[in-house]
Write an enzyme that holds these catalytic residues in place. Structure first.
Site, PDB file in Angstrom:
ATOM      1  N   MET A   1      -8.562  30.462  15.690  1.00  0.00           N
ATOM      2  CA  MET A   1      -7.799  30.347  14.388  1.00  0.00           C
ATOM      3  C   MET A   1      -8.603  29.772  12.915  1.00  0.00           C
ATOM      4  O   MET A   1      -8.306  29.005  12.503  1.00  0.00           O
ATOM      5  CB  MET A   1      -6.760  29.139  14.996  1.00  0.00           C
ATOM      6  CG  MET A   1      -5.811  29.583  16.222  1.00  0.00           C
ATOM      7  SD  MET A   1      -4.996  31.000  15.793  1.00  0.00           S
ATOM      8  CE  MET A   1      -3.708  30.212  14.660  1.00  0.00           C
ATOM      9  N   ARG A   2      -9.834  30.451  13.077  1.00  0.00           N
ATOM     10  CA  ARG A   2     -10.535  30.075  11.760  1.00  0.00           C
ATOM     11  C   ARG A   2     -10.949  31.203  11.167  1.00  0.00           C
ATOM     12  O   ARG A   2     -11.228  32.155  11.804  1.00  0.00           O
ATOM     13  CB  ARG A   2     -11.994  29.267  12.380  1.00  0.00           C
ATOM     14  CG  ARG A   2     -12.413  28.385  11.537  1.00  0.00           C
ATOM     15  CD  ARG A   2     -13.571  27.560  12.312  1.00  0.00           C
ATOM     16  NE  ARG A   2     -12.747  26.741  12.964  1.00  0.00           N
ATOM     17  CZ  ARG A   2     -12.530  25.476  12.195  1.00  0.00           C
ATOM     18  NH1 ARG A   2     -12.624  25.286  10.990  1.00  0.00           N
ATOM     19  NH2 ARG A   2     -11.863  24.426  12.844  1.00  0.00           N
ATOM     20  N   LEU A   3     -10.835  31.015   9.853  1.00  0.00           N
ATOM     21  CA  LEU A   3     -11.278  32.286   8.985  1.00  0.00           C
ATOM     22  C   LEU A   3     -13.053  32.266   8.926  1.00  0.00           C
ATOM     23  O   LEU A   3     -13.222  31.384   8.745  1.00  0.00           O
ATOM     24  CB  LEU A   3     -10.806  31.979   7.574  1.00  0.00           C
ATOM     25  CG  LEU A   3      -9.236  32.540   7.167  1.00  0.00           C
ATOM     26  CD1 LEU A   3      -9.099  32.115   5.599  1.00  0.00           C
ATOM     27  CD2 LEU A   3      -8.930  33.884   7.404  1.00  0.00           C
TER      28      LEU A   3
ATOM     29  N   HIS B   1      -3.146  39.693  15.327  1.00  0.00           N
ATOM     30  CA  HIS B   1      -2.507  39.172  14.657  1.00  0.00           C
ATOM     31  C   HIS B   1      -1.048  39.248  15.053  1.00  0.00           C
ATOM     32  O   HIS B   1      -0.632  40.305  15.226  1.00  0.00           O
ATOM     33  CB  HIS B   1      -2.456  39.445  13.016  1.00  0.00           C
ATOM     34  CG  HIS B   1      -1.741  38.477  12.368  1.00  0.00           C
ATOM     35  ND1 HIS B   1      -1.782  37.146  12.153  1.00  0.00           N
ATOM     36  CD2 HIS B   1      -0.369  38.670  11.539  1.00  0.00           C
ATOM     37  CE1 HIS B   1      -0.870  36.607  11.348  1.00  0.00           C
ATOM     38  NE2 HIS B   1      -0.096  37.557  11.121  1.00  0.00           N
TER      39      HIS B   1
ATOM     40  N   ASN C   1      -9.390  41.679  15.245  1.00  0.00           N
ATOM     41  CA  ASN C   1      -8.627  40.531  15.342  1.00  0.00           C
ATOM     42  C   ASN C   1      -7.292  40.906  15.727  1.00  0.00           C
ATOM     43  O   ASN C   1      -6.959  42.088  15.185  1.00  0.00           O
ATOM     44  CB  ASN C   1      -8.589  39.878  14.033  1.00  0.00           C
ATOM     45  CG  ASN C   1      -7.662  38.553  14.106  1.00  0.00           C
ATOM     46  OD1 ASN C   1      -7.645  37.803  15.126  1.00  0.00           O
ATOM     47  ND2 ASN C   1      -6.736  38.452  13.032  1.00  0.00           N
TER      48      ASN C   1
ATOM     49  N   GLY D   1      -5.980  31.556  25.533  1.00  0.00           N
ATOM     50  CA  GLY D   1      -6.639  32.512  26.027  1.00  0.00           C
ATOM     51  C   GLY D   1      -5.955  33.707  26.795  1.00  0.00           C
ATOM     52  O   GLY D   1      -6.689  34.312  27.788  1.00  0.00           O
ATOM     53  N   SER D   2      -4.666  33.993  26.635  1.00  0.00           N
ATOM     54  CA  SER D   2      -3.837  34.813  27.608  1.00  0.00           C
ATOM     55  C   SER D   2      -4.416  36.430  26.978  1.00  0.00           C
ATOM     56  O   SER D   2      -4.577  37.166  27.892  1.00  0.00           O
ATOM     57  CB  SER D   2      -2.174  34.676  27.284  1.00  0.00           C
ATOM     58  OG  SER D   2      -2.062  35.120  25.970  1.00  0.00           O
ATOM     59  N   ASN D   3      -4.707  36.476  25.743  1.00  0.00           N
ATOM     60  CA  ASN D   3      -5.189  37.840  25.297  1.00  0.00           C
ATOM     61  C   ASN D   3      -6.783  37.870  26.109  1.00  0.00           C
ATOM     62  O   ASN D   3      -6.929  39.009  26.572  1.00  0.00           O
ATOM     63  CB  ASN D   3      -5.346  37.800  23.768  1.00  0.00           C
ATOM     64  CG  ASN D   3      -4.046  38.149  22.972  1.00  0.00           C
ATOM     65  OD1 ASN D   3      -3.776  39.420  23.331  1.00  0.00           O
ATOM     66  ND2 ASN D   3      -3.323  37.216  22.492  1.00  0.00           N
TER      67      ASN D   3
HETATM   68  C1  GRF Z   1      -1.883  35.190  19.802  1.00  0.00           C
HETATM   69  O1  GRF Z   1      -0.634  35.136  19.571  1.00  0.00           O
HETATM   70  C2  GRF Z   1      -2.710  35.591  18.611  1.00  0.00           C
HETATM   71  O2  GRF Z   1      -1.990  36.893  18.178  1.00  0.00           O
HETATM   72  C3  GRF Z   1      -2.653  34.524  17.743  1.00  0.00           C
HETATM   73  O3  GRF Z   1      -2.774  33.290  18.456  1.00  0.00           O
HETATM   74  C4  GRF Z   1      -2.334  33.558  19.861  1.00  0.00           C
HETATM   75  C5  GRF Z   1      -3.365  33.350  20.904  1.00  0.00           C
HETATM   76  O4  GRF Z   1      -2.997  33.178  22.183  1.00  0.00           O
HETATM   77  N1  GRF Z   1      -3.845  34.526  16.752  1.00  0.00           N
HETATM   78  P1  GRF Z   1      -3.687  33.339  23.384  1.00  0.00           P
HETATM   79  O5  GRF Z   1      -5.060  32.064  23.002  1.00  0.00           O
HETATM   80  O6  GRF Z   1      -4.397  34.545  23.480  1.00  0.00           O
HETATM   81  O7  GRF Z   1      -2.843  33.080  24.704  1.00  0.00           O
END
Ligand code: GRF
Length: 206
Positions: A96-98, A115, A113, A18-20
C-alpha cells in the site's frame, strides 16, 4: 534427461493479509507457476502475509518505514534485500505504498501490481469501496506494470467482477478477491514465459 526450465526469482511486497501472496505460493508449489518466491517484504510489521510466507519457508522481512526519513531511503533498504536475493521480478500484492523512481528506475518493467478495480477507473487505496459507492455495474481488477504514477502503468491483464443485485460491499469484495487470485498468477506466468512486450502504453501478449 529432460531439461528443467529455469524458475523466475520473484519478490512479493505486501502490507496486509497476503491472500494474493497465498495464491502465488499455492500455484508455485503446485508447479503451475514457474517461479521461486525468494523473499517477501512488508512495510507493516503485523502483516499476516509475513506469517504465511514463513509457514512456507520463504524468507520474510519487515522493513520499517519509520526508520527512514525519506521514501528513497526506505526503498534503498528494500533494494538491498532484493539484490541479496537476486530478484528478477517484483510483485506488489497489496503493497500500500507508492514507489518512487529510485526503485522503479532500477527495475523498469520488472515490477507488477494488482489493483482492485478496472483501471483507469478508481485508482488509489480503496478500489472496491470507491467502485461500490459510485454504483458501477461492472468492476474487476487490473494487473499492470508499475510506473511513477498512481496505478497508471501499462496494463497486462484485467479480470471482470459484475455487480450482483444482492451484493453488499463485502460480497462484492470477496468475489473480487477470488478473481484477483486468478488474474495475478496468470500475469506472472505470462511474464515468466517471456510473453509480455511493452509497446508504449500497450502490453502485447505474445
Ligand atoms: C487486494 O485487494 C489488492 O488488490 C489491493 O489490496 C488487497 C490486498 O489483499 N491492492 P491481500 O493482502 O492480497 O489479501
Amino acid at each position: 534427461m529432460e531439461q528443467t526450465r529455469k524458475k523466475t526469482r520473484i519478490a512479493v511486497l505486501i502490507s496486509g493479509s497476503g491472500s494474493n501472496l497465498q495464491s502465488i505460493i499455492d500455484k508455485a508449489e503446485s508447479g503451475w507457476l514457474p517461479v521461486e518466491i525468494v523473499c517477501v517484504i512488508s512495510d507493516k510489521e503485523k502483516a499476516h502475509g509475513l506469517e504465511r510466507a514463513r509457514k512456507h519457508g520463504i524468507p520474510a522481512f519487515f522493513v520499517d518505514r519509520k526508520l527512514h526519513a525519506l521514501r528513497e531511503d526506505h526503498e534503498e533498504a528494500i533494494i538491498t534485500i532484493l539484490k541479496q536475493f537476486d530478484v528478477e521480478l517484483i510483485v506488489l500484492a497489496g503493497y500500500m505504498r507508492l514507489l518512487t523512481s529510485h526503485l522503479i528506475g532500477q527495475y523498469r518493467n520488472r515490477i507488477i501490481n494488482i489493483h482492485p478495480a478496472l483501471l483507469p477507473s478508481f485508482p488509489g487505496t480503496d478500489g472496491y469501496g470507491d467502485a461500490w459507492r459510485y454504483g458501477v455495474k461492472v468492476s474487476g481488477c487490473t494487473v499492470h506494470f508499475v510506473d511513477e504514477g498512481c496505478d497508471t502503468g501499462p496494463i497486462i491483464l484485467q479480470g471482470v467482477n459484475r455487480v450482483d443485485e444482492c451484493d453488499t460491499l463485502e460480497s462484492f469484495r470477496e468475489r473480487g478477491l477470488k478473481i484477483e487470485h486468478q488474474v495475478l498468477p496468470e500475469a506472472i506466468k505470462l511474464y515468466c514465459e517471456g510473453r509480455l512486450k511493452v509497446d508504449g502504453r500497450r502490453v502485447k501478449i505474445l
